[in-house]
Write an enzyme that holds these catalytic residues in place. Structure first.
Site, PDB file in Angstrom:
ATOM      1  N   GLU A  46      14.430  47.332 -44.220  1.00 21.59           N
ATOM      2  CA  GLU A  46      14.807  46.629 -42.985  1.00 21.59           C
ATOM      3  C   GLU A  46      15.008  45.147 -43.233  1.00 21.59           C
ATOM      4  OE1 GLU A  46      15.395  48.164 -40.207  1.00 21.59           O
ATOM      5  OE2 GLU A  46      14.379  50.088 -40.498  1.00 21.59           O
ATOM      6  N   THR A  47      15.978  44.591 -42.527  1.00 20.75           N
ATOM      7  CA  THR A  47      16.143  43.148 -42.393  1.00 20.75           C
ATOM      8  C   THR A  47      16.080  42.825 -40.909  1.00 20.75           C
ATOM      9  OG1 THR A  47      17.489  42.957 -44.398  1.00 20.75           O
ATOM     10  CG2 THR A  47      17.676  41.186 -42.779  1.00 20.75           C
TER      11      THR A  47
END
Length: 260
Positions: A46-47
């Protein structure tokens, strides 16, 4: 244009364990295409992107291939960055995301997520599921994800699913879980359909795991361990229609992304 980023190992006190997430604090939103490209460039599970909104923060989460409606470890990482890098002195940080209002509170040396409980309901065991996981299944439940109960912690650790077969299932991801040996329960999470073959430590899956294990074990406070290769410990509580998911976080890198 330059954008400052910070990488945090969430649900861990030490580097190179837990779940790494990249965090961007923005002055205003980038285009969806650019945020997706940035997430693909970092190639982490995830970002997270944050933009100040009123007294809190609007948060969005991207895997390398798609935007997702809820992410626990990247929210924990985002709060850690705001607390430690940007010196937010509050004891609680409020977020708003696609899943509604969320918050992270400091409790001693831990950060605690406040997320919605997602009570799973019974689902059918299918031949396709059994073949995809290659393990003996005790029970199956569904909420946002498919949750598969196995007979033991060792069965969870030994699970080697067929990723191509998992992609063909009508769920974004599959949780496997069992009673733990030293923790109340353990789990793993596989989501190749959204670009994450195995997530190291997943906060959002515990929105379903906590209500299930709380009911099964007859207790509101539970210890959990996600037994991926990196691994991570979670401290869990069921509070009505909310779950509290506590853990540690460690900043491991900071830098600038150069665009244009």
């Amino acid at each position: 244009m330059q954008l400052e980023f910070h990488q945090v190992d969430a649900f861990s006190e030490r580097p190179f364990s837990g779940n790494p997430a990249m965090v961007y604090r923005l002055d205003s939103w980038l285009s969806d295409e650019l945020m997706q490209n940035i997430a693909a460039e970092h190639n982490l599970a995830e970002t997270a992107f944050l933009v100040r909104e009123g007294l809190g923060w609007h948060i969005r989460w991207f895997t390398p291939s798609t935007e997702v409606p809820l992410c626990g470890h990247a929210t924990l990482a985002a709060a850690h960055v705001l607390f430690e890098v940007y010196s937010d002195s509050a004891e609680r940080i409020d977020f708003i995301g696609k899943a509604g209002a969320l918050s992270v509170t400091r409790e001693g040396d831990r950060l605690v997520l406040d997320f919605p409980a997602m009570v799973p309901t019974s689902a059918a065991v299918t031949i396709e599921l059994e073949r995809a996981l290659g393990v003996d299944i005790v029970d199956v439940y569904g909420s946002v994800e498919l949750m598969v109960v196995l007979e033991s912690e060792q069965a969870v650790r030994d699970c080697e699913p067929d990723m191509a077969a998992l992609i063909r299932l009508p769920w974004p991801g599959v949780i496997v879980t069992a009673r733990g040996e030293t923790h109340d329960f353990v789990s793993r999470y596989f989501a190749p359909a959204i670009g994450v073959p195995e997530d190291p430590v997943t906060g959002s899956t515990h929105c379903s795991l906590i209500p299930y294990w709380s009911s099964r074990l007859g207790k509101l406070s539970l210890s959990a361990y996600q037994c991926s290769t990196r691994g991570g410990e979670l401290f869990c509580r069921l509070e009505g229609d909310r779950v509290k998911i506590g853990g540690h976080a460690r900043l491991v890198a900071s830098g600038k992304l150069l665009l244009g």
